[in-house]
Design a protein around this motif. Structure first.
Motif, short mmCIF file in Angstrom:
data_model
loop_
_atom_site.label_atom_id
_atom_site.label_comp_id
_atom_site.label_asym_id
_atom_site.label_seq_id
_atom_site.Cartn_x
_atom_site.Cartn_y
_atom_site.Cartn_z
N ARG A 287 2.56 9.54 0.35
CA ARG A 287 3.60 8.91 1.18
C ARG A 287 4.09 9.87 2.26
O ARG A 287 4.26 9.49 3.41
CB ARG A 287 4.79 8.47 0.33
CG ARG A 287 4.58 7.23 -0.45
CD ARG A 287 5.86 6.83 -1.15
NE ARG A 287 5.61 5.76 -2.10
CZ ARG A 287 6.55 5.18 -2.80
NH1 ARG A 287 7.80 5.56 -2.68
NH2 ARG A 287 6.24 4.21 -3.63
N LEU A 288 4.32 11.12 1.86
CA LEU A 288 4.78 12.12 2.82
C LEU A 288 3.73 12.36 3.90
O LEU A 288 4.05 12.40 5.09
CB LEU A 288 5.12 13.43 2.09
CG LEU A 288 5.65 14.55 2.97
CD1 LEU A 288 6.93 14.13 3.69
CD2 LEU A 288 5.91 15.80 2.12
N ALA A 289 2.48 12.47 3.50
CA ALA A 289 1.40 12.66 4.48
C ALA A 289 1.29 11.46 5.41
O ALA A 289 1.11 11.62 6.63
CB ALA A 289 0.07 12.90 3.75
N PHE A 290 1.42 10.27 4.86
CA PHE A 290 1.36 9.06 5.68
C PHE A 290 2.53 9.02 6.66
O PHE A 290 2.36 8.72 7.84
CB PHE A 290 1.36 7.81 4.78
CG PHE A 290 1.31 6.53 5.53
CD1 PHE A 290 0.13 6.08 6.11
CD2 PHE A 290 2.45 5.75 5.67
CE1 PHE A 290 0.08 4.90 6.82
CE2 PHE A 290 2.42 4.56 6.38
CZ PHE A 290 1.23 4.14 6.96
N TYR A 291 3.71 9.34 6.17
CA TYR A 291 4.90 9.35 7.02
C TYR A 291 4.72 10.34 8.17
O TYR A 291 5.02 10.02 9.32
CB TYR A 291 6.15 9.69 6.20
CG TYR A 291 7.41 9.71 7.02
CD1 TYR A 291 8.00 8.53 7.44
CD2 TYR A 291 7.98 10.91 7.41
CE1 TYR A 291 9.15 8.54 8.22
CE2 TYR A 291 9.12 10.94 8.19
CZ TYR A 291 9.70 9.75 8.59
OH TYR A 291 10.82 9.76 9.37
N ARG A 292 4.21 11.53 7.87
CA ARG A 292 3.97 12.53 8.92
C ARG A 292 2.94 12.00 9.93
O ARG A 292 3.09 12.19 11.14
CB ARG A 292 3.49 13.83 8.30
CG ARG A 292 4.60 14.60 7.62
CD ARG A 292 4.11 15.93 7.08
NE ARG A 292 5.20 16.64 6.43
CZ ARG A 292 5.07 17.41 5.37
NH1 ARG A 292 3.86 17.61 4.84
NH2 ARG A 292 6.11 18.00 4.85
N HIS A 293 1.92 11.33 9.43
CA HIS A 293 0.88 10.78 10.31
C HIS A 293 1.46 9.73 11.26
O HIS A 293 1.20 9.78 12.47
CB HIS A 293 -0.26 10.17 9.49
CG HIS A 293 -1.27 9.45 10.33
ND1 HIS A 293 -2.17 10.11 11.14
CD2 HIS A 293 -1.49 8.12 10.51
CE1 HIS A 293 -2.91 9.22 11.78
NE2 HIS A 293 -2.51 8.00 11.41
N ALA B 20 0.83 -1.20 0.00
CA ALA B 20 0.00 0.00 0.00
C ALA B 20 0.87 1.25 0.00
O ALA B 20 0.61 2.21 -0.74
CB ALA B 20 -0.93 0.00 1.22
N PHE B 21 1.93 1.25 0.81
CA PHE B 21 2.83 2.41 0.86
C PHE B 21 3.50 2.63 -0.50
O PHE B 21 3.57 3.77 -0.97
CB PHE B 21 3.88 2.20 1.96
CG PHE B 21 4.79 3.37 2.14
CD1 PHE B 21 4.36 4.49 2.83
CD2 PHE B 21 6.08 3.36 1.63
CE1 PHE B 21 5.20 5.58 3.00
CE2 PHE B 21 6.92 4.44 1.79
CZ PHE B 21 6.48 5.56 2.49
N GLU B 22 3.95 1.55 -1.12
CA GLU B 22 4.61 1.68 -2.43
C GLU B 22 3.65 2.16 -3.51
O GLU B 22 4.08 2.80 -4.47
CB GLU B 22 5.24 0.34 -2.84
CG GLU B 22 6.43 -0.05 -1.99
CD GLU B 22 6.95 -1.45 -2.29
OE1 GLU B 22 8.06 -1.75 -1.85
OE2 GLU B 22 6.24 -2.24 -2.94
N ALA B 23 2.37 1.87 -3.37
CA ALA B 23 1.39 2.27 -4.37
C ALA B 23 0.96 3.74 -4.22
O ALA B 23 0.32 4.28 -5.12
CB ALA B 23 0.16 1.36 -4.30
N MET B 24 1.30 4.37 -3.10
CA MET B 24 0.90 5.76 -2.86
C MET B 24 1.71 6.73 -3.72
O MET B 24 2.86 6.46 -4.06
CB MET B 24 1.12 6.13 -1.39
CG MET B 24 0.20 5.46 -0.42
SD MET B 24 0.64 6.02 1.26
CE MET B 24 -0.42 4.98 2.22
N SER B 25 1.10 7.87 -3.99
CA SER B 25 1.82 8.95 -4.67
C SER B 25 2.84 9.52 -3.69
O SER B 25 2.70 9.36 -2.47
CB SER B 25 0.84 10.04 -5.10
OG SER B 25 0.32 10.69 -3.94
N PRO B 26 3.87 10.20 -4.20
CA PRO B 26 4.84 10.80 -3.28
C PRO B 26 4.20 11.74 -2.25
O PRO B 26 4.59 11.74 -1.08
CB PRO B 26 5.78 11.58 -4.22
CG PRO B 26 5.71 10.83 -5.51
CD PRO B 26 4.28 10.35 -5.59
N LYS B 27 3.18 12.48 -2.66
CA LYS B 27 2.49 13.38 -1.74
C LYS B 27 1.79 12.59 -0.63
O LYS B 27 1.87 12.96 0.56
CB LYS B 27 1.47 14.21 -2.53
CG LYS B 27 0.71 15.21 -1.70
CD LYS B 27 -0.28 15.98 -2.57
CE LYS B 27 -1.14 16.88 -1.72
NZ LYS B 27 -2.15 17.57 -2.50
#
Length: 136
Positions: free
Chosen positions: A122-128, A113-120
């Motif tokens: 991914r960044l939001a997920f990482y911050r979360h 799921a992480f690899e399928a995310m857009s870079p934007k």
């Protein structure tokens, strides 16, 4: 009762099927391979009552660390399988699936799921997840 008398009492009062199972357990411990343990399961199913097999399983599992208990149970139950498609929004279904999934399934689906995310995203997920980790 002394230990010697107790052993004598147990040996003389142990049923033949229990003696065979005890001997088979010894053989499995010596051989320690898949075929021996598989055969042990087959013979235990034939010679022991369900209550006896359950007691044996619980006694063995209770000696393991939590992660190994989950690993053993997951092996016996089999994989959860792929998550179901979301019905309403997806988070409830995703959380339910995650509560049933094996550790390997969680890791595989999380990475995919992480690899399928857009870079934007991914960044939001990482911050979360960084905020969640700090809050915990």
């Amino acid at each position: 009762m002394s230990n010697r008398k107790r052993r004598s009492f147990l040996s003389s009062n142990m049923s033949p099927k229990h003696k065979r199972m005890a001997r088979m357990l010894g053989y499995c411990l010596v051989l320690d391979d898949v075929e021996a343990w598989t055969a042990f399961g087959v013979v235990a199913c034939a010679k022991l009552a369900e209550r006896e097999r359950l007691s044996l399983a619980v006694a063995a599992l209770a000696t393991l660390p939590d992660d190994r208990i989950i690993e053993a149970a997951s092996f016996c139950l089999g994989p959860t399988g792929a998550p179901l498609p979301p019905f309403l929004g997806g988070m409830d279904e995703a959380r339910f699936w995650a509560s049933c999934a094996t550790r390997a399934e969680l890791k595989a689906h999380a990475l995919a799921a992480f690899e399928a995310m857009s870079p934007k995203d991914r960044l939001a997920f990482y911050r979360h997840i960084c905020e969640v980790e700090i809050a915990a």
